[in-house]
Scaffold this active site. Structure first.
Site, PDB file in Angstrom:
ATOM      1  CG  ASN A   1      -1.745   1.207   1.392  1.00  0.00           C
ATOM      2  OD1 ASN A   1      -1.831   2.011   0.464  1.00  0.00           O
ATOM      3  ND2 ASN A   1      -2.375   1.355   2.546  1.00  0.00           N
TER       4      ASN A   1
ATOM      5  CE  LYS B   1      -0.185   3.374   4.618  1.00  0.00           C
ATOM      6  NZ  LYS B   1      -0.081   3.492   6.066  1.00  0.00           N
TER       7      LYS B   1
ATOM      8  CG  HIS C   1      -5.997   1.900   5.102  1.00  0.00           C
ATOM      9  ND1 HIS C   1      -5.561   2.905   5.937  1.00  0.00           N
ATOM     10  CD2 HIS C   1      -4.962   1.042   4.964  1.00  0.00           C
ATOM     11  CE1 HIS C   1      -4.314   2.662   6.286  1.00  0.00           C
ATOM     12  NE2 HIS C   1      -3.922   1.531   5.706  1.00  0.00           N
TER      13      HIS C   1
ATOM     14  CD  GLU D   1      -2.986   5.641   6.525  1.00  0.00           C
ATOM     15  OE1 GLU D   1      -2.969   5.611   5.282  1.00  0.00           O
ATOM     16  OE2 GLU D   1      -2.037   5.203   7.223  1.00  0.00           O
TER      17      GLU D   1
ATOM     18  CD  GLU E   1      -3.577  -2.398   7.276  1.00  0.00           C
ATOM     19  OE1 GLU E   1      -2.475  -2.637   6.783  1.00  0.00           O
ATOM     20  OE2 GLU E   1      -4.227  -1.372   7.018  1.00  0.00           O
TER      21      GLU E   1
ATOM     22  N   GLY F   1       2.123   2.547  10.635  1.00  0.00           N
ATOM     23  CA  GLY F   1       3.076   3.636  10.460  1.00  0.00           C
ATOM     24  C   GLY F   1       3.769   4.073  11.746  1.00  0.00           C
TER      25      GLY F   1
ATOM     26  CB  SER G   1       4.937  -1.417  12.167  1.00  0.00           C
ATOM     27  OG  SER G   1       4.474  -0.100  12.400  1.00  0.00           O
TER      28      SER G   1
HETATM   29  P1  PGA Z   1       2.670   0.517   7.647  1.00  0.00           P
HETATM   30  O1  PGA Z   1       1.224   0.685   6.937  1.00  0.00           O
HETATM   31  O2  PGA Z   1       3.251  -0.770   7.122  1.00  0.00           O
HETATM   32  O3  PGA Z   1       3.439   1.723   7.222  1.00  0.00           O
HETATM   33  O4  PGA Z   1       2.416   0.447   9.096  1.00  0.00           O
HETATM   34  C1  PGA Z   1       0.374  -0.415   6.736  1.00  0.00           C
HETATM   35  C2  PGA Z   1      -0.912   0.021   6.104  1.00  0.00           C
HETATM   36  O5  PGA Z   1      -1.396   1.110   6.426  1.00  0.00           O
HETATM   37  O6  PGA Z   1      -1.493  -0.696   5.265  1.00  0.00           O
END
Ligand code: PGA
Length: 243
Positions: free
Chosen positions: A6, A8, A93, A95, A160, A166, A202
């Site tokens: 992903n 983003k 997601h 976000e 997640e 993140g 992460s």
């Molecule tokens: P990250 O993001 O690996 O940077 O934690 C995962 C995601 O949001 O799908």
């Protein structure tokens, strides 16, 4: 296994081109059973479609609206994404849920719009730190997947935890396993089986093997560590002996 990237809001068409060319080189020797999936930003989807069209690597959109067309300024049509040749769509997601205030109702409508266009949804679910600290994790996730039924075509789930995205603070293998197992048994009660459940939050090559050793972790959805072809590929390499 499934290994999804992903990106983003990173990269334009040029970086997409360079990244994917480099990744194709790295992945050219892969013989193990792995499905790579890329989720580039919407502006880079045509480029992605072109580069990946003769490969086994799949791709999809990070976000699509629930209507195909109309007066919806700024939205991306699931119909057009499907026409470009996508296979998957991310939906729910954290976000999107938090920054863009997407409700569970919207997530459900977007999920069904993907299905309508034969795109396989990857439904993202997860609890906040506050919810975890209040012992509400499994309940929150059950609410997020409650709408699923055994009448649906195949889909995937990505667990997640919001606090792990993140942040560098990955869930322990036991925490991931507990939630993955509960998702699978909840789905089983609804007559739904064989749904892959990915872990996201992460993930990197250093923590992937311990997570992947868990019985119900079927792959990963990777943000930060997917932004370099080599570090994304390293995740695959770290688990390939377990495939
Ligand atoms: P990250 O993001 O690996 O940077 O934690 C995962 C995601 O949001 O799908």
């Amino acid at each position: 296994m499934i290994l999804a990237a992903n990106w983003k809001l990173h990269f334009g068409p040029k970086e997409t081109h360079n990244y994917l060319k480099e990744f194709l080189q790295l992945a050219s020797q892969v013989t193990e059973d792995v499905q790579f999936i890329f989720f580039p930003p919407a502006l880079c989807l045509p480029q992605t479609a072109e580069i990946l069209k003769t490969t086994k690597i799949k791709w999809g959109a990070q976000n699509t609206f629930f209507e195909d067309e109309g007066a919806f300024t700024g939205e991306t049509s699931p119909k057009e994404v499907a026409h470009l040749g996508a296979s998957y769509g991310l939906v729910g997601h954290s976000e999107r849920r938090h920054f863009f205030k997407e409700s569970n109702e919207w997530v459900i409508q977007k999920f069904h719009a993907l299905i309508r266009h034969n795109l396989t949804p990857i439904l993202c679910v997860g609890e906040t730190l506050e919810q975890r600290n209040h012992g509400q994790t499994l309940q929150v996730i059950q609410e997020q997947i409650q709408f699923l039924s055994n009448k649906l075509p195949p889909f995937l789930i990505a667990y997640e935890p919001v606090w792990a995205i993140g942040t560098g603070q990955v869930a322990t293998p036991e925490q991931a396993q507990e939630v993955h197992q509960s998702i699978k048994s909840f789905l089983k009660e609804k007559g739904i089986s064989d749904i892959p459940v990915l872990y996201g939050g992460s993930v990197k090559s250093a923590n992937a093997p311990a997570l992947f050793s868990q019985k119900d972790v079927d792959g990963f959805l990777v943000g930060g560590a997917s932004l370099k072809p080599q570090s994304f590929f390293d995740i695959y390499q770290s688990v390939k002996d377990m495939l």
